[in-house]
Design an enzyme around this catalytic site. Structure first.
Site, short mmCIF file in Angstrom:
data_model
loop_
_atom_site.label_atom_id
_atom_site.label_comp_id
_atom_site.label_asym_id
_atom_site.label_seq_id
_atom_site.Cartn_x
_atom_site.Cartn_y
_atom_site.Cartn_z
N ASP A 116 -2.58 -1.42 10.44
CA ASP A 116 -2.74 -1.48 8.98
C ASP A 116 -3.39 -2.77 8.49
OD1 ASP A 116 -1.67 1.02 8.50
OD2 ASP A 116 0.32 0.29 7.96
N LYS A 120 0.84 -1.20 0.00
CA LYS A 120 0.00 0.00 0.00
C LYS A 120 0.88 1.25 0.00
CE LYS A 120 0.84 1.59 4.29
NZ LYS A 120 1.48 2.90 4.56
#
Length: 291
Positions: free
Chosen positions: A137, A11
């Site tokens: 996350d 990401k």
């Protein structure tokens, strides 16, 4: 199902703002997360003998209880009383400790894969509830796509998909401690905050230039003085046609958004020729189809 192979995607943060620090040490954040087509391969295989076995192509990574993929497997084995064992093979291509959520994405893949393999019937929301126990996350890495993350990163809202573009990823040969970055941030007053709402407006309009020009990461203010090479890479990308360039997460990886793959390739060559980074990848935005 005795075996499953999954792609654990990296990401980037299109915007990262820190709003404050909680008493437990976690930080309240507001950030826009985006998955990209740079990934580790996670292969899960059932074993008759109980236990968790982790293998990886990188010799310096822990393979025992300190590995987040191991922790993910143990969480489900303990909760559901799974008496079979699991072998986890991690083929790592996402740069490690780089602000790209490689470890979190591996953990997300283990949760997702074991849910299927062992017929646990956990919903996406239930997987995310377990993921946040492993790291802030991880819930996003289960969800993927273009997402607004709030709270400590676990409050997730789907955003319009990012317009297609080429993405250049460059990790300089320096190590950044996320803990040290946040401690340095806590010791100073944040005077400028990125315009997260303007990025969201750009996403709604499908306007890549507006998104790129609005990007901001409040952690750059403390990480770049520690590692000036981050700023050198940003400038090299912008000088070679990037619409925007920014550090991802707590760093040290820098990404640039380009309208063409050719421009991204030219920037890749420039960064390599100047020996600013060895790990330099040209890739794409990864979009997720939502129901």
């Amino acid at each position: 199902m005795n075996q499953v192979e999954l792609k654990a995607l990296a990401k980037i943060n299109l915007g990262l703002d820190v709003l404050g620090r909680r008493e437990n040490g976690y930080h309240d954040v507001r950030m826009i997360m985006q998955s990209i087509y740079l990934y580790d391969t996670v292969k899960l295989t059932k074993q008759k003998e109980p236990g968790i076995r982790v293998e990886t192509n990188l010799g310096f990574l822990p393979t025992g209880e300190n590995n987040i993929a191991y922790k993910a497997a143990k969480l489900l084995i303990d909760e559901f009383g799974i008496d079979e064992g699991i072998r986890i093979r991690l083929d790592k291509h996402i740069p490690v400790a780089a602000g790209l959520a490689g470890g979190s994405s591996n953990a997300a893949a283990v949760l997702f894969g074991m849910n299927r393999m062992f017929g646990l019937h956990l919903s996406m929301e239930e997987l995310k509830e377990r993921g946040v126990k492993l790291g802030a996350d991880v819930p996003y890495c289960i969800m993927r796509g273009t997402v607004l993350a709030e709270g400590i990163g676990e409050e997730l809202s789907v955003l319009p998909p990012m317009p297609k573009c080429a993405v250049l990823i460059a990790k300089p040969p320096v190590s950044v401690s996320t803990k040290a970055v946040y401690e340095a941030l806590d010791s100073k007053e944040i005077t400028e905050h990125p315009d997260i709402d303007r990025i969201i407006d750009g996403l709604k309009a499908g306007n890549l230039r507006k998104i790129a020009s609005s990007m901001g990461n409040v952690l750059e203010d403390v990480t770049i003085p520690m590692h000036p090479v981050i700023d050198e890479i940003k400038k090299a990308m912008l000088d070679t046609g990037a619409l925007g360039a920014m550090m991802s997460g707590s760093g040290p990886t820098v990404f640039g958004l380009f309208e063409s793959r050719a421009a991204a390739k030219a920037a890749q060559k420039k960064i390599r020729d100047r020996s600013l980074a060895k790990q330099v990848h040209v890739t794409n935005i990864h979009s997720v189809r939502r129901n």
